[in-house]
Motif scaffolding. Structure first.
Motif, PDB file in Angstrom:
ATOM      1  N   ILE A   1       0.834  -1.203   0.000  1.00  0.00           N
ATOM      2  CA  ILE A   1       0.000   0.000   0.000  1.00  0.00           C
ATOM      3  C   ILE A   1       0.866   1.250   0.000  1.00  0.00           C
ATOM      4  CG2 ILE A   1      -1.655   1.314   1.390  1.00  0.00           C
ATOM      5  CD1 ILE A   1      -2.688  -1.570   2.268  1.00  0.00           C
ATOM      6  N   ALA A   2       1.930   1.249   0.793  1.00  0.00           N
ATOM      7  CA  ALA A   2       2.824   2.405   0.825  1.00  0.00           C
ATOM      8  C   ALA A   2       3.497   2.614  -0.522  1.00  0.00           C
ATOM      9  CB  ALA A   2       3.865   2.226   1.925  1.00  0.00           C
TER      10      ALA A   2
ATOM     11  N   LEU B   1      14.069   4.628   8.010  1.00  0.00           N
ATOM     12  CA  LEU B   1      14.027   4.589   9.474  1.00  0.00           C
ATOM     13  C   LEU B   1      13.698   5.957  10.050  1.00  0.00           C
ATOM     14  CD1 LEU B   1      16.956   2.246  10.577  1.00  0.00           C
ATOM     15  CD2 LEU B   1      14.653   1.694   9.789  1.00  0.00           C
ATOM     16  N   HIS B   2      14.192   7.016   9.421  1.00  0.00           N
ATOM     17  CA  HIS B   2      13.916   8.367   9.905  1.00  0.00           C
ATOM     18  C   HIS B   2      12.421   8.671   9.805  1.00  0.00           C
ATOM     19  CE1 HIS B   2      14.138  12.858   9.971  1.00  0.00           C
ATOM     20  NE2 HIS B   2      15.119  12.618  10.804  1.00  0.00           N
ATOM     21  N   ALA B   3      11.782   8.261   8.721  1.00  0.00           N
ATOM     22  CA  ALA B   3      10.338   8.472   8.575  1.00  0.00           C
ATOM     23  C   ALA B   3       9.568   7.702   9.634  1.00  0.00           C
ATOM     24  CB  ALA B   3       9.878   8.048   7.176  1.00  0.00           C
ATOM     25  N   VAL B   4       9.993   6.476   9.920  1.00  0.00           N
ATOM     26  CA  VAL B   4       9.327   5.667  10.950  1.00  0.00           C
ATOM     27  C   VAL B   4       9.465   6.331  12.317  1.00  0.00           C
ATOM     28  CG1 VAL B   4       9.403   3.462  12.180  1.00  0.00           C
ATOM     29  CG2 VAL B   4       9.562   3.502   9.687  1.00  0.00           C
TER      30      VAL B   4
ATOM     31  N   GLY C   1       3.831   8.300   8.270  1.00  0.00           N
ATOM     32  CA  GLY C   1       5.110   7.784   7.799  1.00  0.00           C
ATOM     33  C   GLY C   1       5.172   7.676   6.290  1.00  0.00           C
ATOM     34  N   VAL C   2       4.098   7.192   5.687  1.00  0.00           N
ATOM     35  CA  VAL C   2       4.058   7.060   4.230  1.00  0.00           C
ATOM     36  C   VAL C   2       4.097   8.432   3.569  1.00  0.00           C
ATOM     37  CG1 VAL C   2       2.689   6.244   2.268  1.00  0.00           C
ATOM     38  CG2 VAL C   2       2.862   4.843   4.347  1.00  0.00           C
TER      39      VAL C   2
ATOM     40  N   VAL D   1       9.116   1.666   5.003  1.00  0.00           N
ATOM     41  CA  VAL D   1       8.290   2.396   5.976  1.00  0.00           C
ATOM     42  C   VAL D   1       6.962   1.682   6.171  1.00  0.00           C
ATOM     43  CG1 VAL D   1       7.019   4.540   6.367  1.00  0.00           C
ATOM     44  CG2 VAL D   1       9.364   4.634   5.510  1.00  0.00           C
ATOM     45  N   GLY D   2       6.342   1.279   5.063  1.00  0.00           N
ATOM     46  CA  GLY D   2       5.022   0.657   5.135  1.00  0.00           C
ATOM     47  C   GLY D   2       5.021  -0.669   5.857  1.00  0.00           C
TER      48      GLY D   2
END
Length: 351
Positions: A28-29, A278-281, A290-291, A308-309
Protein backbone atom coordinates in the motif's frame (compact mmCIF):
# COMPACT_ATOMS: atom_id res chain seq x y z
CA UNK A 1 25.29 -11.06 7.36
CA UNK A 2 21.97 -12.64 8.28
CA UNK A 3 21.83 -13.35 12.00
CA UNK A 4 19.33 -15.43 13.97
CA UNK A 5 17.22 -13.66 16.58
CA UNK A 6 15.98 -15.27 19.77
CA UNK A 7 12.60 -13.72 20.41
CA UNK A 8 9.56 -15.07 22.23
CA UNK A 9 7.72 -17.14 19.60
CA UNK A 10 4.24 -16.06 18.64
CA UNK A 11 1.31 -18.41 18.22
CA UNK A 12 1.56 -19.69 14.61
CA UNK A 13 -1.70 -18.17 13.38
CA UNK A 14 -1.07 -14.85 15.11
CA UNK A 15 2.38 -14.66 13.55
CA UNK A 16 1.04 -15.51 10.10
CA UNK A 17 -1.66 -12.86 10.40
CA UNK A 18 1.04 -10.32 11.20
CA UNK A 19 2.92 -11.44 8.10
CA UNK A 20 -0.08 -10.24 6.11
CA UNK A 21 0.01 -6.73 7.57
CA UNK A 22 3.72 -6.45 6.80
CA UNK A 23 3.14 -7.32 3.16
CA UNK A 24 -0.01 -5.22 2.88
CA UNK A 25 1.74 -2.33 4.58
CA UNK A 26 4.59 -2.49 2.07
CA UNK A 27 2.32 -2.84 -0.97
CA UNK A 28 0.00 0.00 0.00
CA UNK A 29 2.82 2.40 0.83
CA UNK A 30 4.56 1.61 -2.45
CA UNK A 31 1.36 2.14 -4.45
CA UNK A 32 0.62 5.34 -2.53
CA UNK A 33 4.03 6.75 -3.52
CA UNK A 34 4.14 5.38 -7.07
CA UNK A 35 2.55 8.33 -8.99
CA UNK A 36 5.20 10.69 -7.54
CA UNK A 37 8.09 8.24 -7.93
CA UNK A 38 11.57 9.40 -8.89
CA UNK A 39 10.97 13.15 -8.79
CA UNK A 40 14.41 14.32 -7.75
CA UNK A 41 13.73 18.00 -8.44
CA UNK A 42 12.62 19.27 -5.01
CA UNK A 43 11.22 22.50 -6.45
CA UNK A 44 9.09 20.58 -8.94
CA UNK A 45 7.73 18.27 -6.24
CA UNK A 46 7.07 21.17 -3.85
CA UNK A 47 5.24 23.11 -6.55
CA UNK A 48 3.19 20.09 -7.52
CA UNK A 49 2.14 19.25 -3.95
CA UNK A 50 2.02 22.80 -2.55
CA UNK A 51 -0.43 23.00 0.33
CA UNK A 52 -1.33 19.31 0.05
CA UNK A 53 -1.18 17.18 3.18
CA UNK A 54 -2.30 14.00 1.43
CA UNK A 55 0.04 13.28 -1.50
CA UNK A 56 -0.77 9.58 -1.46
CA UNK A 57 -2.32 7.99 -4.57
CA UNK A 58 -1.79 11.12 -6.63
CA UNK A 59 -4.43 11.04 -9.39
CA UNK A 60 -1.96 11.55 -12.25
CA UNK A 61 1.35 9.81 -12.84
CA UNK A 62 3.96 12.55 -12.45
CA UNK A 63 7.09 10.40 -12.58
CA UNK A 64 9.51 11.76 -15.19
CA UNK A 65 10.48 8.21 -16.11
CA UNK A 66 7.34 6.08 -16.54
CA UNK A 67 3.55 6.11 -16.42
CA UNK A 68 1.29 3.68 -14.61
CA UNK A 69 -2.32 3.96 -13.41
CA UNK A 70 -2.74 5.18 -9.84
CA UNK A 71 -2.98 2.17 -7.52
CA UNK A 72 -0.27 0.22 -9.34
CA UNK A 73 2.90 -0.92 -7.65
CA UNK A 74 6.44 -0.11 -8.67
CA UNK A 75 8.92 -2.83 -9.57
CA UNK A 76 10.10 -2.84 -5.94
CA UNK A 77 6.94 -4.34 -4.55
CA UNK A 78 6.31 -6.29 -7.76
CA UNK A 79 9.40 -8.33 -6.85
CA UNK A 80 7.86 -9.02 -3.45
CA UNK A 81 4.56 -10.02 -5.05
CA UNK A 82 6.28 -12.31 -7.55
CA UNK A 83 8.08 -14.03 -4.68
CA UNK A 84 4.82 -14.34 -2.74
CA UNK A 85 3.20 -16.01 -5.76
CA UNK A 86 6.07 -18.46 -6.01
CA UNK A 87 5.68 -19.35 -2.33
CA UNK A 88 1.98 -20.02 -2.84
CA UNK A 89 2.85 -22.29 -5.77
CA UNK A 90 5.07 -24.37 -3.48
CA UNK A 91 2.99 -24.50 -0.28
CA UNK A 92 4.98 -21.71 1.38
CA UNK A 93 8.42 -23.15 0.64
CA UNK A 94 11.01 -21.12 -1.20
CA UNK A 95 12.30 -22.79 -4.37
CA UNK A 96 14.72 -20.73 -6.48
CA UNK A 97 13.57 -22.43 -9.70
CA UNK A 98 9.92 -21.64 -9.06
CA UNK A 99 10.78 -18.05 -8.17
CA UNK A 100 12.78 -17.71 -11.38
CA UNK A 101 9.84 -19.05 -13.38
CA UNK A 102 7.65 -16.33 -11.88
CA UNK A 103 10.30 -13.68 -12.55
CA UNK A 104 10.33 -14.73 -16.21
CA UNK A 105 6.55 -14.69 -16.51
CA UNK A 106 6.20 -11.27 -14.85
CA UNK A 107 9.29 -9.36 -15.97
CA UNK A 108 10.54 -11.28 -19.01
CA UNK A 109 9.61 -11.70 -22.66
CA UNK A 110 6.06 -10.91 -23.77
CA UNK A 111 5.31 -8.98 -20.58
CA UNK A 112 4.38 -5.36 -19.94
CA UNK A 113 7.81 -4.90 -18.39
CA UNK A 114 9.61 -6.11 -21.52
CA UNK A 115 7.44 -4.01 -23.83
CA UNK A 116 8.12 -0.90 -21.75
CA UNK A 117 11.83 -1.78 -21.61
CA UNK A 118 12.04 -1.85 -25.40
CA UNK A 119 10.25 1.51 -25.60
CA UNK A 120 12.68 2.88 -23.06
CA UNK A 121 15.69 1.78 -25.12
CA UNK A 122 14.29 3.71 -28.09
CA UNK A 123 13.56 6.78 -25.97
CA UNK A 124 17.05 6.87 -24.55
CA UNK A 125 18.98 6.62 -27.81
CA UNK A 126 21.64 9.34 -28.09
CA UNK A 127 19.86 11.07 -30.97
CA UNK A 128 16.70 11.31 -28.85
CA UNK A 129 18.54 12.45 -25.70
CA UNK A 130 20.18 15.26 -27.67
CA UNK A 131 16.75 16.82 -28.05
CA UNK A 132 16.10 16.93 -24.31
CA UNK A 133 14.78 14.72 -21.54
CA UNK A 134 12.81 11.76 -22.99
CA UNK A 135 9.10 11.53 -22.32
CA UNK A 136 8.04 9.00 -19.67
CA UNK A 137 7.56 5.51 -21.05
CA UNK A 138 4.11 3.97 -20.94
CA UNK A 139 4.24 1.00 -18.61
CA UNK A 140 6.32 -0.30 -15.71
CA UNK A 141 10.02 0.46 -15.29
CA UNK A 142 12.15 -2.69 -15.01
CA UNK A 143 15.07 -2.18 -12.66
CA UNK A 144 18.63 -2.90 -13.70
CA UNK A 145 19.09 -5.74 -11.22
CA UNK A 146 16.02 -7.54 -12.59
CA UNK A 147 17.24 -7.09 -16.16
CA UNK A 148 20.62 -8.49 -15.07
CA UNK A 149 18.85 -11.51 -13.51
CA UNK A 150 17.07 -12.21 -16.76
CA UNK A 151 20.21 -11.78 -18.86
CA UNK A 152 22.28 -14.04 -16.61
CA UNK A 153 19.61 -16.73 -16.61
CA UNK A 154 19.21 -16.67 -20.40
CA UNK A 155 22.98 -16.77 -20.88
CA UNK A 156 23.72 -19.65 -18.49
CA UNK A 157 20.43 -21.45 -17.94
CA UNK A 158 21.29 -21.53 -14.24
CA UNK A 159 19.77 -19.81 -11.22
CA UNK A 160 21.50 -16.43 -11.20
CA UNK A 161 23.43 -14.67 -8.46
CA UNK A 162 23.22 -10.88 -8.47
CA UNK A 163 26.21 -8.55 -8.79
CA UNK A 164 28.55 -8.38 -5.80
CA UNK A 165 28.66 -4.59 -6.08
CA UNK A 166 24.88 -4.13 -5.96
CA UNK A 167 23.70 -1.45 -3.56
CA UNK A 168 19.99 -1.23 -4.37
CA UNK A 169 17.09 -2.48 -2.26
CA UNK A 170 15.63 -4.97 -4.77
CA UNK A 171 17.15 -7.98 -3.02
CA UNK A 172 15.39 -7.10 0.23
CA UNK A 173 12.09 -6.80 -1.64
CA UNK A 174 12.49 -10.29 -3.09
CA UNK A 175 13.63 -11.87 0.18
CA UNK A 176 10.95 -10.33 2.42
CA UNK A 177 8.24 -13.01 1.93
CA UNK A 178 10.85 -15.75 2.30
CA UNK A 179 11.92 -14.35 5.65
CA UNK A 180 8.33 -14.11 6.80
CA UNK A 181 7.15 -17.57 5.76
CA UNK A 182 10.21 -19.80 6.15
CA UNK A 183 10.50 -22.08 9.15
CA UNK A 184 12.84 -20.67 11.82
CA UNK A 185 15.54 -23.22 11.08
CA UNK A 186 15.50 -22.37 7.34
CA UNK A 187 14.78 -18.65 7.20
CA UNK A 188 18.37 -17.37 7.31
CA UNK A 189 19.68 -19.63 4.55
CA UNK A 190 16.56 -19.33 2.40
CA UNK A 191 16.23 -15.57 2.62
CA UNK A 192 19.95 -15.17 1.94
CA UNK A 193 19.62 -17.29 -1.20
CA UNK A 194 16.59 -15.30 -2.33
CA UNK A 195 18.34 -12.00 -1.77
CA UNK A 196 21.51 -13.06 -3.56
CA UNK A 197 19.58 -14.12 -6.66
CA UNK A 198 18.92 -10.41 -7.14
CA UNK A 199 21.76 -8.62 -5.33
CA UNK A 200 24.99 -10.25 -4.21
CA UNK A 201 27.47 -8.72 -1.80
CA UNK A 202 27.53 -7.87 1.88
CA UNK A 203 26.07 -4.36 1.62
CA UNK A 204 22.60 -5.46 0.59
CA UNK A 205 22.68 -8.48 2.88
CA UNK A 206 23.66 -6.58 6.01
CA UNK A 207 21.00 -3.91 5.54
CA UNK A 208 18.31 -6.47 4.74
CA UNK A 209 19.27 -8.48 7.82
CA UNK A 210 18.98 -5.42 10.04
CA UNK A 211 15.57 -4.61 8.64
CA UNK A 212 14.33 -8.18 9.07
CA UNK A 213 15.36 -7.93 12.70
CA UNK A 214 13.39 -4.70 13.07
CA UNK A 215 10.36 -6.51 11.70
CA UNK A 216 10.86 -9.41 14.10
CA UNK A 217 11.05 -7.01 17.02
CA UNK A 218 7.84 -5.31 15.87
CA UNK A 219 6.15 -8.69 15.46
CA UNK A 220 7.08 -9.52 19.05
CA UNK A 221 5.22 -6.41 20.22
CA UNK A 222 8.13 -3.98 20.50
CA UNK A 223 6.76 -0.47 19.82
CA UNK A 224 10.21 1.09 19.40
CA UNK A 225 12.14 -1.51 17.44
CA UNK A 226 14.72 0.93 16.04
CA UNK A 227 15.87 1.99 19.51
CA UNK A 228 15.75 -1.56 20.81
CA UNK A 229 17.88 -2.87 17.94
CA UNK A 230 20.64 -0.33 18.36
CA UNK A 231 20.74 -0.78 22.15
CA UNK A 232 21.95 -4.34 21.61
CA UNK A 233 24.11 -4.35 18.47
CA UNK A 234 26.12 -7.38 19.57
CA UNK A 235 23.03 -9.38 20.44
CA UNK A 236 21.59 -8.78 16.98
CA UNK A 237 24.87 -9.16 15.14
CA UNK A 238 24.86 -5.63 13.73
CA UNK A 239 27.98 -4.53 11.94
CA UNK A 240 29.69 -1.35 13.05
CA UNK A 241 28.49 0.36 9.88
CA UNK A 242 24.81 -0.53 10.42
CA UNK A 243 25.02 0.46 14.08
CA UNK A 244 26.47 3.84 13.18
CA UNK A 245 23.82 4.40 10.51
CA UNK A 246 21.00 3.74 12.96
CA UNK A 247 22.60 5.96 15.59
CA UNK A 248 22.85 8.74 13.01
CA UNK A 249 19.14 8.39 12.29
CA UNK A 250 18.21 8.57 15.97
CA UNK A 251 20.45 11.57 16.60
CA UNK A 252 18.76 13.34 13.67
CA UNK A 253 15.22 12.49 14.75
CA UNK A 254 14.32 16.18 15.24
CA UNK A 255 15.61 17.24 11.81
CA UNK A 256 12.96 17.81 9.13
CA UNK A 257 12.53 14.58 7.19
CA UNK A 258 12.97 16.20 3.78
CA UNK A 259 16.27 17.71 4.92
CA UNK A 260 17.52 14.43 6.35
CA UNK A 261 16.73 12.48 3.17
CA UNK A 262 18.43 15.19 1.12
CA UNK A 263 21.52 14.67 3.28
CA UNK A 264 21.70 10.86 3.26
CA UNK A 265 20.49 10.38 -0.32
CA UNK A 266 17.20 10.18 -2.17
CA UNK A 267 18.05 7.18 -4.34
CA UNK A 268 17.20 3.49 -3.91
CA UNK A 269 20.76 2.74 -2.83
CA UNK A 270 22.05 1.77 0.58
CA UNK A 271 22.65 3.30 2.99
CA UNK A 272 20.46 6.28 2.08
CA UNK A 273 17.26 4.34 1.46
CA UNK A 274 17.68 2.46 4.77
CA UNK A 275 18.39 5.56 6.84
CA UNK A 276 15.68 7.60 5.14
CA UNK A 277 13.08 4.92 5.80
CA UNK A 278 14.03 4.59 9.47
CA UNK A 279 13.92 8.37 9.91
CA UNK A 280 10.34 8.47 8.58
CA UNK A 281 9.33 5.67 10.95
CA UNK A 282 10.86 7.51 13.91
CA UNK A 283 9.06 10.75 13.10
CA UNK A 284 5.69 9.21 12.27
CA UNK A 285 2.93 8.82 14.85
CA UNK A 286 0.83 6.75 12.43
CA UNK A 287 1.06 4.59 9.34
CA UNK A 288 -0.33 7.38 7.16
CA UNK A 289 2.09 9.98 8.45
CA UNK A 290 5.11 7.78 7.80
CA UNK A 291 4.06 7.06 4.23
CA UNK A 292 3.37 10.73 3.55
CA UNK A 293 6.78 11.70 4.89
CA UNK A 294 8.40 9.16 2.57
CA UNK A 295 6.46 10.43 -0.44
CA UNK A 296 7.17 14.12 0.09
CA UNK A 297 10.92 13.57 0.53
CA UNK A 298 11.01 12.85 -3.20
CA UNK A 299 13.54 10.90 -5.23
CA UNK A 300 13.12 7.14 -4.96
CA UNK A 301 10.28 7.42 -2.48
CA UNK A 302 8.94 3.99 -3.44
CA UNK A 303 12.03 2.18 -2.15
CA UNK A 304 11.71 3.99 1.17
CA UNK A 305 7.93 3.60 1.26
CA UNK A 306 8.18 -0.20 0.99
CA UNK A 307 10.32 -0.24 4.14
CA UNK A 308 8.29 2.40 5.98
CA UNK A 309 5.02 0.66 5.13
CA UNK A 310 6.01 -2.81 6.24
CA UNK A 311 7.58 -1.67 9.52
CA UNK A 312 4.78 0.71 10.47
CA UNK A 313 2.27 -1.96 9.47
CA UNK A 314 3.94 -4.34 11.90
CA UNK A 315 4.05 -1.71 14.65
CA UNK A 316 0.51 -0.33 14.34
CA UNK A 317 -1.46 -3.27 12.94
CA UNK A 318 -3.71 -3.73 9.94
CA UNK A 319 -6.62 -1.90 11.56
CA UNK A 320 -4.57 1.31 11.45
CA UNK A 321 -4.12 1.20 7.67
CA UNK A 322 -6.90 3.28 6.08
CA UNK A 323 -9.50 1.13 4.37
CA UNK A 324 -9.63 3.51 1.41
CA UNK A 325 -5.88 3.08 0.93
CA UNK A 326 -6.29 -0.70 0.86
CA UNK A 327 -9.09 -0.38 -1.66
CA UNK A 328 -6.99 1.96 -3.82
CA UNK A 329 -4.11 -0.55 -4.08
CA UNK A 330 -4.54 -2.88 -7.03
CA UNK A 331 -2.50 -5.71 -5.52
CA UNK A 332 -4.19 -5.68 -2.10
CA UNK A 333 -6.87 -8.26 -2.86
CA UNK A 334 -4.32 -10.72 -4.25
CA UNK A 335 -2.06 -10.24 -1.22
CA UNK A 336 -4.98 -10.87 1.13
CA UNK A 337 -5.92 -13.98 -0.83
CA UNK A 338 -2.42 -15.47 -0.99
CA UNK A 339 -1.53 -14.69 2.62
CA UNK A 340 -4.83 -16.14 3.76
CA UNK A 341 -4.17 -19.38 1.90
CA UNK A 342 -0.59 -19.56 3.15
CA UNK A 343 -1.72 -18.90 6.73
CA UNK A 344 -4.28 -21.70 6.59
CA UNK A 345 -1.78 -24.08 5.01
CA UNK A 346 1.06 -23.36 7.41
CA UNK A 347 -1.15 -23.18 10.49
CA UNK A 348 -2.58 -26.61 9.70
CA UNK A 349 0.96 -27.97 9.32
CA UNK A 350 1.92 -26.51 12.71
CA UNK A 351 -1.19 -27.89 14.48
Amino acid sequence: ILIAINLVPLHPMKSLQKNRVILLGAAIADAAARPLHWIYDAQKLNKLTAGMTNPEFWPNSESPFYNLPTGSNSAYFDLTLVMLRSLQKNSGLFDPKIFMEHVLSHFGQNTAYEKAFQERKLNYRPEVREKGWPAPINGPWRHGLVTTMLENYHRTGEIPVGPDNADEIDGFCAALPVWLYSKPENRIASSKTALKMVAGGDLCESHASAFFQLLDLALSGEQYPIHQLVRNPNKYGLSEQITEEIEQVISASEIAHVDFVEKVGKACRYSGTFQGALHAVLQATSYEEGVRLAILAGGCNCSRAVQVGCLLGAIHGEEKIPTKWIEATHSAAEIQSITGKLSNKLASQAA
